[in-house]
Design a protein around this motif. Structure first.
Motif, PDB file in Angstrom:
ATOM      1  N   ALA A   1       9.685   8.968  20.683  1.00 39.64           N
ATOM      2  CA  ALA A   1       9.860   9.791  21.882  1.00 39.64           C
ATOM      3  C   ALA A   1       8.536  10.360  22.373  1.00 39.64           C
ATOM      4  N   PRO A   2       7.669   9.522  22.945  1.00 41.23           N
ATOM      5  CA  PRO A   2       6.368  10.019  23.426  1.00 41.23           C
ATOM      6  C   PRO A   2       6.502  10.744  24.760  1.00 41.23           C
ATOM      7  N   SER A   3       5.504  11.565  25.049  1.00 42.02           N
ATOM      8  CA  SER A   3       5.396  12.212  26.356  1.00 42.02           C
ATOM      9  C   SER A   3       4.425  11.409  27.217  1.00 42.02           C
ATOM     10  N   PRO A   4       4.736  11.175  28.478  1.00 45.18           N
ATOM     11  CA  PRO A   4       3.845  10.388  29.351  1.00 45.18           C
ATOM     12  C   PRO A   4       2.694  11.240  29.887  1.00 45.18           C
ATOM     13  N   THR A   5       1.920  11.784  28.951  1.00 45.54           N
ATOM     14  CA  THR A   5       0.809  12.666  29.329  1.00 45.54           C
ATOM     15  C   THR A   5      -0.540  11.989  29.122  1.00 45.54           C
ATOM     16  N   GLY A   6      -0.529  10.678  28.873  1.00 47.04           N
ATOM     17  CA  GLY A   6      -1.762   9.932  28.648  1.00 47.04           C
ATOM     18  C   GLY A   6      -1.459   8.660  27.882  1.00 47.04           C
ATOM     19  N   PRO A   7      -2.503   7.941  27.476  1.00 42.55           N
ATOM     20  CA  PRO A   7      -2.294   6.684  26.758  1.00 42.55           C
ATOM     21  C   PRO A   7      -1.753   6.913  25.348  1.00 42.55           C
ATOM     22  N   LEU A   8      -1.197   5.857  24.789  1.00 40.22           N
ATOM     23  CA  LEU A   8      -0.650   5.897  23.436  1.00 40.22           C
ATOM     24  C   LEU A   8      -1.786   5.808  22.425  1.00 40.22           C
ATOM     25  N   HIS A   9      -1.901   6.820  21.576  1.00 40.77           N
ATOM     26  CA  HIS A   9      -2.951   6.904  20.563  1.00 40.77           C
ATOM     27  C   HIS A   9      -2.572   6.050  19.351  1.00 40.77           C
ATOM     28  N   LEU A  10      -3.564   5.718  18.536  1.00 37.33           N
ATOM     29  CA  LEU A  10      -3.337   4.954  17.311  1.00 37.33           C
ATOM     30  C   LEU A  10      -2.241   5.590  16.451  1.00 37.33           C
ATOM     31  N   GLY A  11      -2.248   6.922  16.363  1.00 36.35           N
ATOM     32  CA  GLY A  11      -1.226   7.611  15.579  1.00 36.35           C
ATOM     33  C   GLY A  11       0.159   7.429  16.165  1.00 36.35           C
ATOM     34  N   GLY A  12       0.258   7.412  17.484  1.00 40.85           N
ATOM     35  CA  GLY A  12       1.543   7.173  18.136  1.00 40.85           C
ATOM     36  C   GLY A  12       2.048   5.769  17.888  1.00 40.85           C
ATOM     37  N   VAL A  13       1.141   4.792  17.916  1.00 44.60           N
ATOM     38  CA  VAL A  13       1.528   3.413  17.617  1.00 44.60           C
ATOM     39  C   VAL A  13       2.091   3.331  16.198  1.00 44.60           C
ATOM     40  N   ARG A  14       1.422   4.012  15.251  1.00 44.12           N
ATOM     41  CA  ARG A  14       1.905   3.969  13.867  1.00 44.12           C
ATOM     42  C   ARG A  14       3.296   4.584  13.745  1.00 44.12           C
ATOM     43  N   THR A  15       3.529   5.710  14.423  1.00 39.60           N
ATOM     44  CA  THR A  15       4.856   6.326  14.378  1.00 39.60           C
ATOM     45  C   THR A  15       5.908   5.369  14.925  1.00 39.60           C
ATOM     46  N   ALA A  16       5.626   4.755  16.071  1.00 38.94           N
ATOM     47  CA  ALA A  16       6.567   3.796  16.659  1.00 38.94           C
ATOM     48  C   ALA A  16       6.801   2.620  15.707  1.00 38.94           C
ATOM     49  N   LEU A  17       5.737   2.143  15.093  1.00 35.89           N
ATOM     50  CA  LEU A  17       5.849   1.012  14.175  1.00 35.89           C
ATOM     51  C   LEU A  17       6.707   1.364  12.971  1.00 35.89           C
ATOM     52  N   TYR A  18       6.460   2.524  12.360  1.00 33.81           N
ATOM     53  CA  TYR A  18       7.244   2.927  11.193  1.00 33.81           C
ATOM     54  C   TYR A  18       8.707   3.139  11.564  1.00 33.81           C
ATOM     55  N   ASP A  19       8.955   3.697  12.752  1.00 28.78           N
ATOM     56  CA  ASP A  19      10.330   3.807  13.252  1.00 28.78           C
ATOM     57  C   ASP A  19      10.981   2.428  13.306  1.00 28.78           C
ATOM     58  N   TYR A  20      10.266   1.484  13.922  1.00 32.13           N
ATOM     59  CA  TYR A  20      10.778   0.127  14.112  1.00 32.13           C
ATOM     60  C   TYR A  20      11.018  -0.570  12.766  1.00 32.13           C
ATOM     61  N   LEU A  21      10.032  -0.478  11.868  1.00 28.13           N
ATOM     62  CA  LEU A  21      10.152  -1.151  10.565  1.00 28.13           C
ATOM     63  C   LEU A  21      11.320  -0.583   9.769  1.00 28.13           C
ATOM     64  N   PHE A  22      11.478   0.743   9.795  1.00 26.51           N
ATOM     65  CA  PHE A  22      12.570   1.368   9.055  1.00 26.51           C
ATOM     66  C   PHE A  22      13.921   0.934   9.625  1.00 26.51           C
ATOM     67  N   ALA A  23      14.023   0.946  10.952  1.00 27.20           N
ATOM     68  CA  ALA A  23      15.288   0.554  11.589  1.00 27.20           C
ATOM     69  C   ALA A  23      15.653  -0.880  11.236  1.00 27.20           C
ATOM     70  N   LYS A  24      14.694  -1.790  11.346  1.00 24.53           N
ATOM     71  CA  LYS A  24      14.992  -3.203  11.081  1.00 24.53           C
ATOM     72  C   LYS A  24      15.260  -3.445   9.599  1.00 24.53           C
ATOM     73  N   ASN A  25      14.563  -2.707   8.730  1.00 22.72           N
ATOM     74  CA  ASN A  25      14.805  -2.825   7.286  1.00 22.72           C
ATOM     75  C   ASN A  25      16.227  -2.398   6.936  1.00 22.72           C
ATOM     76  N   GLN A  26      16.748  -1.422   7.663  1.00 23.29           N
ATOM     77  CA  GLN A  26      18.077  -0.874   7.364  1.00 23.29           C
ATOM     78  C   GLN A  26      19.183  -1.462   8.248  1.00 23.29           C
ATOM     79  N   GLY A  27      18.823  -2.479   9.026  1.00 29.32           N
ATOM     80  CA  GLY A  27      19.818  -3.072   9.918  1.00 29.32           C
ATOM     81  C   GLY A  27      20.229  -2.142  11.042  1.00 29.32           C
ATOM     82  N   GLY A  28      19.306  -1.253  11.433  1.00 30.84           N
ATOM     83  CA  GLY A  28      19.612  -0.243  12.437  1.00 30.84           C
ATOM     84  C   GLY A  28      19.018  -0.528  13.793  1.00 30.84           C
ATOM     85  N   GLU A  29      18.907   0.518  14.612  1.00 32.65           N
ATOM     86  CA  GLU A  29      18.464   0.381  15.999  1.00 32.65           C
ATOM     87  C   GLU A  29      17.280   1.300  16.278  1.00 32.65           C
ATOM     88  N   PHE A  30      16.361   0.805  17.104  1.00 34.85           N
ATOM     89  CA  PHE A  30      15.143   1.518  17.471  1.00 34.85           C
ATOM     90  C   PHE A  30      15.200   1.848  18.960  1.00 34.85           C
TER      91      PHE A  30
END
Length: 575
Positions: free
Chosen positions: A9-38
């Protein structure tokens, strides 16, 4: 077991930082690992900081990374809308609901009134906090009578909704990564839940949306840890079950000692000095620059860190510079670190609509998306057997939140380049050809068949696709000059006649790598020459330096006519 649903859930207040990419990635990896939704949700309630184009940037960046949401503003879904600005009616409904509980109240204090109280506290050496110790003396629905509150409402007096923090409760807060921690509510203030324009703050909108969208796990940065107590109590206030929380550690600044060298020390010193003067404009740029450079010149020394410790003999400039460097060289990775040390911190280029300044992205710097994502994934997570090269699919199978590190992960420019190098080696020559064709390079003079062969010869030395071209420029154009040191080593008084005779005889052979190799070997043997006497000046003639793949391979690809021409050019140059 409940279905796993996570959101980025990012805020559109600027570009996506490396830390934001990692959060999105970990969200995605966890969801797919658990058969869930991102889910991608845009939290755009901060209208004052809204940046035009930022939402589109976020979506494009995630797509480039291969982090594709199951639900989003663009894709839709059963819990739409996915922009907070479009969910006002939902928030209004829940605002009414929480005001019927004992967990919220309305406050009419103006900014001027709060500033006056803050000044009063500061005059006594105290720090003001709007909390359970002060709220009873302020202008709100707790301290005022019902009649006074109604009168203010009838007069359309602006107000905010605040959370009523319980008195002296110990909260035991659970985090998947960090375990259990405790906080007493007496240390927490009464946060604003709804602003005077009727829009909710992050705290309130966030938990409403997570509940409405059936979010089961909240994965976010550790900067939100201080809010965990409030968010847990908000779920309690609304009578909802809270999701499970996981707070990710910071991505830390790189080790400056590995990035500063003789070639870049002046430019890095200038950048640091500019930052220093912005915060300490009482000092001269020249004096600060000389001092900062002296510290950087010693940065690889074991004494460097201790040299930044303040000394009572330090003058004010030295003390200020030491304090500035200690702060600037440690802590969370920022955009300024990338600017200073020459690496991107955003996935894609971003042009600031207000200033027109372009911040470089990994994509435009020649990083492959799978290499970038692999690098980001390992900034805080260790897969089984300490594997380093994993596809996105492999990461999805292996990802485990319990193996995410509590300690901060230090970014490394060198390691990011290493990952890109590894993925270039894994690409076929044909795949790399397509990547090069989309780069801003003039490859028109060389056929695709030859380009594929050139790529095969040069990719082993490449960290980026453009390196294949840059390091192999001699395949595309004849050298205009010859390296001085290499020339002294490779060329002597006999060389011109040796290469002249070699060039004459090249006309007589079929021009393949194998035949050229055999021809050179036979030529040297018949002349009683060591191979170095022929190969070194021949390489210098073709390349301009003593580098590159095997000479016969170069000659086959540039062709007979061009090979002979370059030999003759070198002979004329060294006359």
């Amino acid at each position: 077991m409940e279905k796993v649903r996570v959101r980025f859930a990012p805020s559109p207040t600027g570009p996506l930082h490396l830390g934001g990419v990692r959060t999105a990635l970990y969200d995605y990896l966890f969801a797919k690992n658990q058969g869930g939704e991102f889910i991608l949700r845009i939290e755009d309630t901060d209208t004052a900081r809204y940046v035009e184009g930022a939402e589109e940037y976020i979506e494009e960046a995630l797509e480039w990374c291969g982090i594709i949401p199951d639900e989003s503003p663009k894709k839709g879904g059963k819990f739409a809308p996915y922009r907070q600005s479009e969910r006002r009616d939902i928030y209004d409904r829940y605002t009414e609901q929480i005001l019927k509980t004992d967990y919220a109240y309305i406050a009419f204090d103006t900014p001027e009134e709060l500033d006056a109280i803050r000044a009063e506290f500061e005059a006594k050496g105290d720090v003001f906090s709007y909390d359970n110790k002060t709220r009873n003396r302020l202008r709100n629905s707790i301290a005022l009578t019902e009649e006074e509150v109604q009168k203010l409402l009838d007069e359309k007096t602006p107000y905010v909704v605040r959370f009523k923090m319980p008195v002296d409760r110990t909260l035991n807060l659970e985090d998947i990564i960090r375990g259990i921690s405790s906080v007493n509510t007496n240390t927490l203030d009464d946060k604003v839940l709804v602003k005077n324009d009727g829009m909710p703050t992050y705290h309130f909108a966030n938990i409403i949306d997570d509940h409405e969208m059936e979010i089961s796990h909240v994965i976010r940065g550790e900067e939100w840890l201080p809010s965990l107590g409030l968010h847990t109590l908000l779920y309690e206030a609304m009578g909802w079950e809270a999701p499970q929380f996981a707070h990710l550690s910071l991505i830390l600044k790189p080790d400056a000692a590995s990035l500063i060298n003789k070639e870049n020390i002046d430019s890095i010193t200038k950048s640091f000095t500019e930052d220093f003067i912005l915060k300490n404009n009482a000092y001269s740029f020249e004096d600060a620059s000389v001092l900062i450079k002296s510290f950087f010149a010693d940065i690889k020394s074991p004494r460097f860190k201790s040299s930044l410790n303040e000394n009572e003999k330090d003058d004010t400039l030295t003390a200020s510079v030491k304090q500035f460097l200690k702060k600037s060289l440690s802590g969370k990775l920022s955009k300024r670190d990338g600017d200073k040390f020459g690496f991107p911190v955003f996935p894609l280029d971003f042009k600031d609509p207000a200033t027109g300044i372009i911040s470089k992205g990994y994509r435009e710097n020649g990083y492959l998306p799978d290499a970038f994502i692999n690098m980001v994934a390992l900034l805080g997570w260790s897969p089984a057997d300490d594997k380093e090269i994993l596809t996105l699919e492999e990461m999805c199978k292996e990802f485990d939140l319990h193996k995410v590190h509590k300690a901060g992960a230090r970014f490394s420019k060198e390691k990011s380049e290493w990952f890109n190098h590894q993925y270039i080696q894994l690409k076929s020559n044909e795949e790399l050809l397509q990547i090069l064709k989309h780069a801003d390079l003039d490859l028109s003079a060389v056929s695709d068949e030859k380009l594929v062969k050139i790529i095969g010869l040069m990719k082993e030395r490449a960290n980026f696709p453009k390196d294949i071209y840059e390091n192999g420029k001699f395949f595309f154009e004849a050298p205009l000059s010859y390296d001085e040191k290499a020339s002294k080593k490779a060329w002597n008084d006999e060389t011109s006649s040796i290469l002249g005779e070699l060039a004459e005889n090249l006309n007589t052979i079929e021009f393949t790598s194998e035949t050229v190799k055999q021809f050179i070997h036979d030529f040297a043997e018949n002349k009683g020459l060591g191979m170095g006497k022929v190969m070194m000046p021949l390489r210098l003639s073709l390349v301009g330096e003593l580098k590159g793949p095997d000479v016969p391979d170069i000659m086959e690809l540039i062709g007979k006519e061009e090979s002979i021409s370059r030999i003759n050019n070198a002979i004329n140059n060294f006359k």
